[in-house]
Design an enzyme around this catalytic site. Structure first.
Site, PDB file in Angstrom:
ATOM      1  N   SER A   1      11.149  -4.526   6.613  1.00  0.00           N
ATOM      2  CA  SER A   1      10.195  -4.638   7.729  1.00  0.00           C
ATOM      3  C   SER A   1      10.729  -5.647   8.737  1.00  0.00           C
ATOM      4  CB  SER A   1       8.840  -5.127   7.216  1.00  0.00           C
ATOM      5  OG  SER A   1       7.958  -5.394   8.289  1.00  0.00           O
TER       6      SER A   1
ATOM      7  N   TYR B   1       4.177 -11.477   1.978  1.00  0.00           N
ATOM      8  CA  TYR B   1       4.761 -10.200   2.418  1.00  0.00           C
ATOM      9  C   TYR B   1       6.116 -10.417   3.086  1.00  0.00           C
ATOM     10  CZ  TYR B   1       4.982  -5.650   4.824  1.00  0.00           C
ATOM     11  OH  TYR B   1       5.362  -4.413   5.284  1.00  0.00           O
TER      12      TYR B   1
HETATM   13  N1  LIG Z   1       2.698   0.275   8.458  1.00  0.00           N
HETATM   14  C1  LIG Z   1       3.492  -0.592   9.046  1.00  0.00           C
HETATM   15  O1  LIG Z   1       3.239  -1.032  10.183  1.00  0.00           O
HETATM   16  C2  LIG Z   1       4.757  -1.046   8.358  1.00  0.00           C
HETATM   17  C3  LIG Z   1       5.675  -1.811   9.098  1.00  0.00           C
HETATM   18  C4  LIG Z   1       6.849  -2.211   8.482  1.00  0.00           C
HETATM   19  C5  LIG Z   1       7.108  -1.857   7.180  1.00  0.00           C
HETATM   20  N2  LIG Z   1       6.199  -1.122   6.482  1.00  0.00           N
HETATM   21  C6  LIG Z   1       6.551  -0.773   5.108  1.00  0.00           C
HETATM   22  O2  LIG Z   1       6.565   0.639   4.993  1.00  0.00           O
HETATM   23  C7  LIG Z   1       6.201   1.021   3.664  1.00  0.00           C
HETATM   24  C8  LIG Z   1       5.033   1.975   3.715  1.00  0.00           C
HETATM   25  O3  LIG Z   1       3.960   1.308   4.351  1.00  0.00           O
HETATM   26  P1  LIG Z   1       2.662   2.077   4.853  1.00  0.00           P
HETATM   27  O4  LIG Z   1       2.071   1.206   5.908  1.00  0.00           O
HETATM   28  O5  LIG Z   1       2.983   3.477   5.166  1.00  0.00           O
HETATM   29  O6  LIG Z   1       1.742   1.926   3.550  1.00  0.00           O
HETATM   30  P2  LIG Z   1       0.460   2.722   3.051  1.00  0.00           P
HETATM   31  O7  LIG Z   1      -0.499   1.685   2.583  1.00  0.00           O
HETATM   32  O8  LIG Z   1      -0.007   3.730   4.035  1.00  0.00           O
HETATM   33  O9  LIG Z   1       1.043   3.498   1.789  1.00  0.00           O
HETATM   34  C9  LIG Z   1       1.561   2.785   0.714  1.00  0.00           C
HETATM   35  C10 LIG Z   1       1.587   3.701  -0.501  1.00  0.00           C
HETATM   36  O10 LIG Z   1       2.163   2.967  -1.581  1.00  0.00           O
HETATM   37  C11 LIG Z   1       1.385   3.198  -2.745  1.00  0.00           C
HETATM   38  N3  LIG Z   1       1.532   2.049  -3.639  1.00  0.00           N
HETATM   39  C12 LIG Z   1       1.088   0.781  -3.461  1.00  0.00           C
HETATM   40  N4  LIG Z   1       1.412   0.026  -4.504  1.00  0.00           N
HETATM   41  C13 LIG Z   1       2.080   0.822  -5.391  1.00  0.00           C
HETATM   42  C14 LIG Z   1       2.669   0.609  -6.657  1.00  0.00           C
HETATM   43  N5  LIG Z   1       2.631  -0.581  -7.259  1.00  0.00           N
HETATM   44  N6  LIG Z   1       3.274   1.646  -7.264  1.00  0.00           N
HETATM   45  C15 LIG Z   1       3.308   2.872  -6.677  1.00  0.00           C
HETATM   46  N7  LIG Z   1       2.750   3.144  -5.480  1.00  0.00           N
HETATM   47  C16 LIG Z   1       2.144   2.113  -4.841  1.00  0.00           C
HETATM   48  C17 LIG Z   1      -0.045   3.366  -2.256  1.00  0.00           C
HETATM   49  O11 LIG Z   1      -0.824   4.095  -3.183  1.00  0.00           O
HETATM   50  C18 LIG Z   1       0.191   4.141  -0.945  1.00  0.00           C
HETATM   51  O12 LIG Z   1       0.158   5.530  -1.136  1.00  0.00           O
HETATM   52  C19 LIG Z   1       5.907  -0.281   2.930  1.00  0.00           C
HETATM   53  O13 LIG Z   1       7.061  -0.690   2.229  1.00  0.00           O
HETATM   54  C20 LIG Z   1       5.592  -1.250   4.047  1.00  0.00           C
HETATM   55  O14 LIG Z   1       5.837  -2.588   3.670  1.00  0.00           O
HETATM   56  C21 LIG Z   1       5.035  -0.717   7.047  1.00  0.00           C
END
Ligand SMILES: NC(=O)c1ccc[n+]([C@@H]2O[C@H](COP(=O)([O-])OP(=O)(O)OC[C@H]3O[C@@H](n4cnc5c(N)ncnc54)[C@H](O)[C@@H]3O)[C@@H](O)[C@H]2O)c1
Length: 256
Positions: A140, A153
């Site tokens: 991220s 985080y």
């Molecule tokens: N959304 C953003 O703005 C953003 C920005 C930068 C990075 N990210 C990264 O992108 C990735 C996806 O983020 P998102 O926002 O789409 O998340 P999200 O919350 O929409 O989805 C996350 C998914 O991970 C699953 N999950 C959580 N803990 C788990 C575990 N212990 N084992 C298995 N599954 C698990 C959840 O059930 C969910 O389906 C993450 O690594 C996040 O850190 C997101």
């Protein structure tokens, strides 16, 4: 993109958000997918949608921080499909706490966000080594900057960025490339709900806010598909000489 068709991928966190967009993009490219996600409803629903649309996927009920569950999902993928070519480490927990964070909160954040990715790499590597493979870890922008009350985080995401380089070095001899992507703000369902319920903001308001959209050169946030495309590229043979790389997909956030 070259080389994706007919391959097999494991996508952790593939039930929702960016992970779900990755699943859909890979299926469109002809990849068979294991959706490794702990969500008991969205996981099976995602797999059912893929299969009813003509793709091939199954849901593995996995907490990526529990090694036996990771190992079982990997072995079941081998039994079903006979190979594993790709891993996309998307699953994450968002525990937004500052210096007051408890030991339990630190452990949960690090267990899922750092060790969970490492455990998945550990268990797919021997299978990937048979024919070669590629891994994309989701880090991220937060791993490269300071943000208030984000210490758990952001520390974990910084670890992912450097873990990616170490794993790329360790696995290069086995024909496995390891890269990370570093998204800026991505507008998925959970982020939409956070902005609506906590910050009382619509997407338009978030994009106009100098501290959200304004922090990106492009003055907006991303759709999940804009992260899934570069991930598919990094997995594909078009990225065959890229490893140990941290690709910023942040609309210019960290460049200014
Ligand atoms: N959304 C953003 O703005 C953003 C920005 C930068 C990075 N990210 C990264 O992108 C990735 C996806 O983020 P998102 O926002 O789409 O998340 P999200 O919350 O929409 O989805 C996350 C998914 O991970 C699953 N999950 C959580 N803990 C788990 C575990 N212990 N084992 C298995 N599954 C698990 C959840 O059930 C969910 O389906 C993450 O690594 C996040 O850190 C997101």
């Amino acid at each position: 993109m070259r080389g994706l068709e007919g391959k097999v991928a494991i996508v952790t966190g593939g039930a929702q958000g960016i992970g779900r967009a990755v699943v859909d993009r890979l299926v469109t490219e002809g990849v068979t997918v294991t959706i490794a996600d702990m969500h008991p409803e969205f996981g099976p629903a995602a797999a059912a949608e893929v299969n009813s649309g003509g793709g091939r996927a199954w849901h593995a009920q996995v907490d990526v921080s529990v090694e036996e569950q990771v190992a079982a999902a990997v072995e079941e993928t081998m039994l079903r499909f006979g190979r594993i070519d790709y891993l996309v480490n998307c699953a994450a927990v968002f525990i937004m706490r500052g210096v007051e964070a408890t030991v339990e909160e630190w452990r949960r954040s690090n267990d899922v966000n750092i060790m969970g990715q490492a455990l998945c790499v550990k268990h797919v590597a021997k299978h990937m080594a048979v024919q070669g493979g590629a891994i994309v870890n989701i880090a991220s922008i937060s791993g490269h900057i300071a943000q208030p009350e984000y210490v758990l985080y952001n520390s974990a995401k910084a670890a992912v960025a450097n873990m990616t380089r170490c794993l790329a070095m360790d696995l290069a001899d086995q024909g496995i490339r390891v890269n990370a992507v570093n998204p800026g703000t991505v507008w998925n369902a959970n982020n939409e709900r956070f902005h609506r319920e906590v910050l009382k903001m619509s997407r338009e308001q978030a994009e106009a806010d100098p501290e959200i959209g304004g922090r990106h050169m492009l003055k907006r946030v991303a759709d999940p598909e804009e992260i899934a495309g570069p991930i598919a590229f990094l997995l594909s043979d078009d990225a065959s000489f890229i490893t140990g790389e941290n690709l910023m997909i942040d609309g210019g956030y960290t460049a200014m």
